[in-house]
Design an enzyme around this catalytic site. Structure first.
Site, PDB file in Angstrom:
ATOM      1  N   GLY A  45       1.097  -1.486  -0.002  1.00 53.59           N
ATOM      2  CA  GLY A  45       0.089  -0.020  -0.011  1.00 53.59           C
ATOM      3  C   GLY A  45       1.046   1.135  -0.043  1.00 53.59           C
ATOM      4  O   GLY A  45       2.266   1.280   0.124  1.00 53.59           O
ATOM      5  N   GLN A  50       2.660   9.912   1.339  1.00 56.14           N
ATOM      6  CA  GLN A  50       4.325   9.203   1.176  1.00 56.14           C
ATOM      7  C   GLN A  50       4.693   9.968  -0.393  1.00 56.14           C
ATOM      8  O   GLN A  50       5.940   9.167  -0.147  1.00 56.14           O
ATOM      9  CB  GLN A  50       3.920   7.534   1.278  1.00 56.14           C
ATOM     10  N   CYS A 107       6.470   0.303   7.018  1.00 56.63           N
ATOM     11  CA  CYS A 107       6.078   0.591   5.734  1.00 56.63           C
ATOM     12  C   CYS A 107       6.971   0.871   4.955  1.00 56.63           C
ATOM     13  O   CYS A 107       8.552   1.380   5.107  1.00 56.63           O
ATOM     14  CB  CYS A 107       5.725   1.690   6.576  1.00 56.63           C
ATOM     15  N   LEU A 108       6.313   1.499   4.016  1.00 54.54           N
ATOM     16  CA  LEU A 108       7.720   1.988   2.676  1.00 54.54           C
ATOM     17  C   LEU A 108       8.771   3.558   3.224  1.00 54.54           C
ATOM     18  O   LEU A 108       9.357   3.517   3.146  1.00 54.54           O
ATOM     19  CB  LEU A 108       6.808   2.631   1.236  1.00 54.54           C
ATOM     20  N   HIS A 149      -4.036   0.741   7.685  1.00 56.22           N
ATOM     21  CA  HIS A 149      -2.571   2.096   7.907  1.00 56.22           C
ATOM     22  C   HIS A 149      -2.435   2.491   6.471  1.00 56.22           C
ATOM     23  O   HIS A 149      -2.393   3.817   6.728  1.00 56.22           O
ATOM     24  CB  HIS A 149      -1.126   0.010   7.190  1.00 56.22           C
ATOM     25  N   GLU A 150      -2.933   2.038   5.409  1.00 54.75           N
ATOM     26  CA  GLU A 150      -2.536   3.575   4.979  1.00 54.75           C
ATOM     27  C   GLU A 150      -3.323   4.888   5.320  1.00 54.75           C
ATOM     28  O   GLU A 150      -3.410   6.089   5.123  1.00 54.75           O
ATOM     29  CB  GLU A 150      -3.164   2.946   3.038  1.00 54.75           C
ATOM     30  N   HIS A 153      -2.351   7.008   7.751  1.00 55.31           N
ATOM     31  CA  HIS A 153      -1.390   8.250   6.844  1.00 55.31           C
ATOM     32  C   HIS A 153      -2.426   8.603   6.759  1.00 55.31           C
ATOM     33  O   HIS A 153      -1.661  10.007   6.179  1.00 55.31           O
ATOM     34  CB  HIS A 153      -0.897   7.044   5.084  1.00 55.31           C
TER      35      HIS A 153
HETATM   36 ZN    ZN Z   1       3.223   3.040   5.560  1.00 55.11          ZN
END
Ligand code: ZN
Length: 193
Positions: A45, A50, A107-108, A149-150, A153
């Site tokens: 995701g 991000q 997480c990226l 999770h997203e 963000h």
């Molecule tokens: Zn993340």
């Protein structure tokens, strides 16, 4: 085109996203670029924050995570998760359904950092799709975890905020280092421009 993924320490990750009011060509391009960036990074995701845009927009794709199953219900009927991917959600709203379960997350924006996070096992989602069409579905497993999770963000919340205290203490040296590196590279960029 793939976009640089913003790393922990950049203030944009703490920004709450603005609602997407219109599907403009710029938004369509951003969604296409986010799909490409997520795929190139082998991510499950990605949130608009991000890639440096504080918007209520996220993308997910759970097809590659074959060892972590997902469930999907459209109109109350079980549906094929793979056919629904990659998925873009604009202005998403979720209702938790199941009891919270702990599961591993990464997480990226935090390369090579992993910890267990507790989240409701299944959720109901209301959002707009990438062409502005209304979407309503229920999902569970990895897909529900990824969307939650997203969605965090989009509200400036990061998975480190939801970790257990012990994990967060264990990861603190790495987090401090990452934050330091990100701030240093931002300062360098600001000096150049
Ligand atoms: Zn993340």
């Amino acid at each position: 085109m793939t976009l640089p993924v913003i790393q922990y320490g950049d203030p944009v990750l703490r920004k709450k996203g603005a609602r997407v009011e219109q599907i403009t060509p710029a938004i369509q391009q951003l969604i296409a670029d986010m799909f490409e960036t997520m795929e190139a990074a082998s991510g499950v995701g990605l949130a608009a924050q991000q890639v440096g845009q504080a918007l209520q927009l996220l993308v997910v794709d759970v097809r590659e995570a074959k060892d972590r199953p997902s469930t999907l219900f459209l109109g109350g009927q079980p549906a094929d998760v793979a056919e629904f991917m990659p998925l873009a959600l604009l202005n998403p709203q979720i209702t938790p359904l199941g009891a919270p379960v702990a599961g591993p997350e990464g997480c990226l924006s935090f390369p090579e950092l992993y910890a267990d996070v507790s989240r409701p096992e299944s959720i109901e989602v209301k959002a707009l799709g990438k062409d502005g069409q209304p979407l309503e579905f229920r999902c569970g497993g990895l897909l529900a975890r990824a969307i939650q999770h997203e969605l965090d963000h989009l509200n400036g919340i990061l998975f480190i905020d939801r970790m257990g205290l012990e994990d967060r203490l264990d990861l603190k040296p790495k987090l401090d280092q990452l934050q330091f590196e990100t701030k240093a590279s931002l300062a360098k960029k600001a000096k150049k421009s």
